[in-house]
Enzyme design. Structure first.
Site, PDB file in Angstrom:
ATOM      1  N   TYR A   1      22.512 -36.429 -11.437  1.00 37.56           N
ATOM      2  CA  TYR A   1      23.760 -37.149 -11.168  1.00 37.56           C
ATOM      3  C   TYR A   1      24.929 -36.186 -10.953  1.00 37.56           C
ATOM      4  O   TYR A   1      25.822 -36.463 -10.151  1.00 37.56           O
ATOM      5  CB  TYR A   1      24.048 -38.184 -12.272  1.00 37.56           C
TER       6      TYR A   1
ATOM      7  N   HIS B   1      27.058 -51.964  -8.288  1.00 37.19           N
ATOM      8  CA  HIS B   1      26.165 -51.026  -8.968  1.00 37.19           C
ATOM      9  C   HIS B   1      26.919 -49.939  -9.741  1.00 37.19           C
ATOM     10  O   HIS B   1      26.361 -48.881 -10.026  1.00 37.19           O
ATOM     11  CB  HIS B   1      25.194 -50.389  -7.954  1.00 37.19           C
TER      12      HIS B   1
ATOM     13  N   CYS C   1      29.044 -44.018 -23.056  1.00 43.08           N
ATOM     14  CA  CYS C   1      27.977 -43.713 -24.007  1.00 43.08           C
ATOM     15  C   CYS C   1      26.780 -44.623 -23.713  1.00 43.08           C
ATOM     16  O   CYS C   1      26.943 -45.826 -23.472  1.00 43.08           O
ATOM     17  CB  CYS C   1      28.480 -43.947 -25.424  1.00 43.08           C
TER      18      CYS C   1
ATOM     19  N   CYS D   1      26.756 -46.867 -27.412  1.00 48.10           N
ATOM     20  CA  CYS D   1      27.853 -47.761 -27.820  1.00 48.10           C
ATOM     21  C   CYS D   1      28.760 -48.140 -26.656  1.00 48.10           C
ATOM     22  O   CYS D   1      29.683 -48.928 -26.824  1.00 48.10           O
ATOM     23  CB  CYS D   1      28.671 -47.147 -28.952  1.00 48.10           C
TER      24      CYS D   1
ATOM     25  N   CYS E   1      28.547 -38.560 -27.132  1.00 52.37           N
ATOM     26  CA  CYS E   1      29.664 -39.510 -27.282  1.00 52.37           C
ATOM     27  C   CYS E   1      30.536 -39.080 -28.463  1.00 52.37           C
ATOM     28  O   CYS E   1      30.019 -38.754 -29.540  1.00 52.37           O
ATOM     29  CB  CYS E   1      29.079 -40.908 -27.528  1.00 52.37           C
TER      30      CYS E   1
ATOM     31  N   CYS F   1      29.896 -41.960 -31.417  1.00 55.28           N
ATOM     32  CA  CYS F   1      28.628 -42.159 -32.139  1.00 55.28           C
ATOM     33  C   CYS F   1      27.639 -41.005 -31.974  1.00 55.28           C
ATOM     34  O   CYS F   1      26.580 -41.010 -32.597  1.00 55.28           O
ATOM     35  CB  CYS F   1      27.979 -43.478 -31.724  1.00 55.28           C
TER      36      CYS F   1
ATOM     37  N   SER G   1      19.613 -51.915   3.467  1.00 54.12           N
ATOM     38  CA  SER G   1      18.246 -52.318   3.814  1.00 54.12           C
ATOM     39  C   SER G   1      17.997 -53.756   3.391  1.00 54.12           C
ATOM     40  O   SER G   1      17.021 -54.371   3.824  1.00 54.12           O
ATOM     41  CB  SER G   1      17.238 -51.386   3.133  1.00 54.12           C
TER      42      SER G   1
HETATM   43  P1  OAD Z   1      19.045 -48.086   1.561  1.00 53.72           P
HETATM   44  O1  OAD Z   1      18.816 -46.626   1.584  1.00 53.72           O
HETATM   45  O2  OAD Z   1      17.984 -48.968   1.022  1.00 53.72           O
HETATM   46  O3  OAD Z   1      19.366 -48.580   3.047  1.00 53.72           O
HETATM   47  C1  OAD Z   1      20.298 -47.909   3.856  1.00 53.72           C
HETATM   48  C2  OAD Z   1      20.454 -48.679   5.130  1.00 53.72           C
HETATM   49  O4  OAD Z   1      21.457 -48.059   5.897  1.00 53.72           O
HETATM   50  C3  OAD Z   1      19.190 -48.766   5.997  1.00 53.72           C
HETATM   51  O5  OAD Z   1      18.981 -50.094   6.402  1.00 53.72           O
HETATM   52  C4  OAD Z   1      19.536 -47.868   7.200  1.00 53.72           C
HETATM   53  O6  OAD Z   1      18.914 -48.301   8.395  1.00 53.72           O
HETATM   54  C5  OAD Z   1      21.039 -48.028   7.238  1.00 53.72           C
HETATM   55  N1  OAD Z   1      21.777 -46.927   7.894  1.00 53.72           N
HETATM   56  C6  OAD Z   1      21.435 -45.611   8.001  1.00 53.72           C
HETATM   57  N2  OAD Z   1      22.375 -44.931   8.665  1.00 53.72           N
HETATM   58  C7  OAD Z   1      23.342 -45.829   9.009  1.00 53.72           C
HETATM   59  C8  OAD Z   1      24.571 -45.747   9.732  1.00 53.72           C
HETATM   60  N3  OAD Z   1      25.013 -44.591  10.220  1.00 53.72           N
HETATM   61  N4  OAD Z   1      25.293 -46.894   9.890  1.00 53.72           N
HETATM   62  C9  OAD Z   1      24.859 -48.056   9.381  1.00 53.72           C
HETATM   63  N5  OAD Z   1      23.709 -48.203   8.693  1.00 53.72           N
HETATM   64  C10 OAD Z   1      22.958 -47.100   8.514  1.00 53.72           C
HETATM   65  O7  OAD Z   1      20.436 -48.312   0.815  1.00 53.72           O
HETATM   66  P2  OAD Z   1      20.996 -49.653   0.145  1.00 53.72           P
HETATM   67  O8  OAD Z   1      20.576 -50.845   0.914  1.00 53.72           O
HETATM   68  O9  OAD Z   1      22.436 -49.433  -0.103  1.00 53.72           O
HETATM   69  O10 OAD Z   1      20.771 -48.987  -6.136  1.00 53.72           O
HETATM   70  O11 OAD Z   1      20.221 -49.617  -1.235  1.00 53.72           O
HETATM   71  C11 OAD Z   1      20.494 -50.602  -2.187  1.00 53.72           C
HETATM   72  C12 OAD Z   1      20.393 -49.995  -3.560  1.00 53.72           C
HETATM   73  O12 OAD Z   1      19.128 -49.346  -3.715  1.00 53.72           O
HETATM   74  C13 OAD Z   1      21.401 -48.895  -3.839  1.00 53.72           C
HETATM   75  O13 OAD Z   1      22.658 -49.381  -4.243  1.00 53.72           O
HETATM   76  C14 OAD Z   1      20.735 -48.158  -4.956  1.00 53.72           C
HETATM   77  C15 OAD Z   1      19.352 -48.071  -4.377  1.00 53.72           C
HETATM   78  O14 OAD Z   1      18.332 -47.829  -5.268  1.00 53.72           O
HETATM   79  C16 OAD Z   1      20.984 -48.460  -7.335  1.00 53.72           C
HETATM   80  O15 OAD Z   1      21.162 -47.267  -7.494  1.00 53.72           O
HETATM   81  C17 OAD Z   1      21.006 -49.469  -8.426  1.00 53.72           C
END
Ligand code: OAD
Length: 255
Positions: A71, A123, A131, A134, A153, A156, A195
């Protein structure tokens, strides 16, 4: 007019007639800022890293240092990223519409940096820490950002974690409630760069569609959202969203 131009003109018409718009963004909107998406083949984070190890509470419990370093690497990457034309166009669109709610799955703050106000983060955000036990908020120091393991933390003594939603965890309830209510009430749902595979955010376009809204999807690739969309703007958001914002602004001048 070619196909894309015609689709943008139709989308602009829907925007002009709408009194409430909801926009749902995903990682794709930040791709042109150099922030990796999750599921794109080769470049997506989940094609290179193990989601179970890095984005679950169990992974953090097993190896807090590994999760921390990942991270902190992402935080550093984000520090070098700037909003792109797509983020800027969404901030412009908000000023051109009646009610405009921006809902994002992204943990970056590039929408805010581009001038969007009141962004609903489903998200969490990578700039906030708390923490793991807590939930007390924690302000990161520069040394902690460079450390190999999470700080403890101050209240805690348990490890501090990023305030983001990991797999298997609940989303912030207030944000989900507000997003669902707005999806039920909007005339246009603009979906950008997701996606559409992660629940419950993936349901928002369906909720809007079932309540009678028009769905517009902006994505270089077809997917579950484009199949239900009334208009599919196929391409990069950094190129298509500015064109859409110009078309909406143009209609305001001409009407
Ligand atoms: P994804 O990586 O699943 O999807 C990214 C999307 O962006 C795909 O459909 C690509 O085709 C599209 N893409 C790529 N380049 C692009 C561009 N220049 N313009 C427009 N679209 C483009 O990402 P998310 O759908 O955001 O969750 O993923 C959802 C969640 O899954 C994230 O928030 C994260 C991940 O695990 C957590 O971390 C909880």
């Amino acid at each position: 007019m070619d196909g894309v131009e015609e689709a943008i003109a139709r989308a602009a018409q829907l925007f002009s007639a709408a009194s409430a718009v909801v926009c749902l963004t995903g990682a794709g909107v930040s791709a042109e800022s150099g922030v990796p998406t999750f599921r794109d083949a080769q470049t997506g984070l989940w094609s290179r890293f193990d989601v179970e190890e890095l984005a679950t509470p169990q992974g953090f419990e097993r190896d807090p240092g590994l999760v921390w370093r990942w991270y902190m690497w992402r935080l550093q990457q984000l520090g070098a990223a700037a909003p792109n034309h797509g983020h800027a166009a969404l901030a412009d669109l908000a000023g051109l519409c009646g009610d405009f709610l921006l809902v994002t799955q992204n943990v970056d703050d590039l929408h805010e940096q581009a001038g969007s106000a009141d962004v609903l983060h489903l998200h969490g955000t990578l700039s906030n820490y708390r923490c793991a036990a807590c939930a007390a908020p924690h302000q990161l120091t520069i040394e902690e950002r460079r450390a190999d393991s999470p700080p403890a933390c101050g209240l805690c003594g348990e490890p501090v974690r990023p305030d983001v939603v990991w797999f298997g965890e609940n989303l912030p309830w207030d944000a989900v409630e507000e997003a669902v209510a707005a999806a039920q009430d909007c005339d246009v749902m603009l979906v950008v760069g997701t996606s559409g595979l992660v629940y419950p955010a993936s349901q928002l376009p369906l909720v809007a569609k079932q309540a009678g809204a028009a769905v517009i999807d902006v994505n270089p690739e077809p997917g579950p959202i484009s199949t239900i969309a009334d208009i599919f703007l196929q391409g990069r958001s950094g190129e298509l969203l500015p064109a859409l914002a110009r078309a909406v602004a143009g209609r305001r001048v001409n009407h």
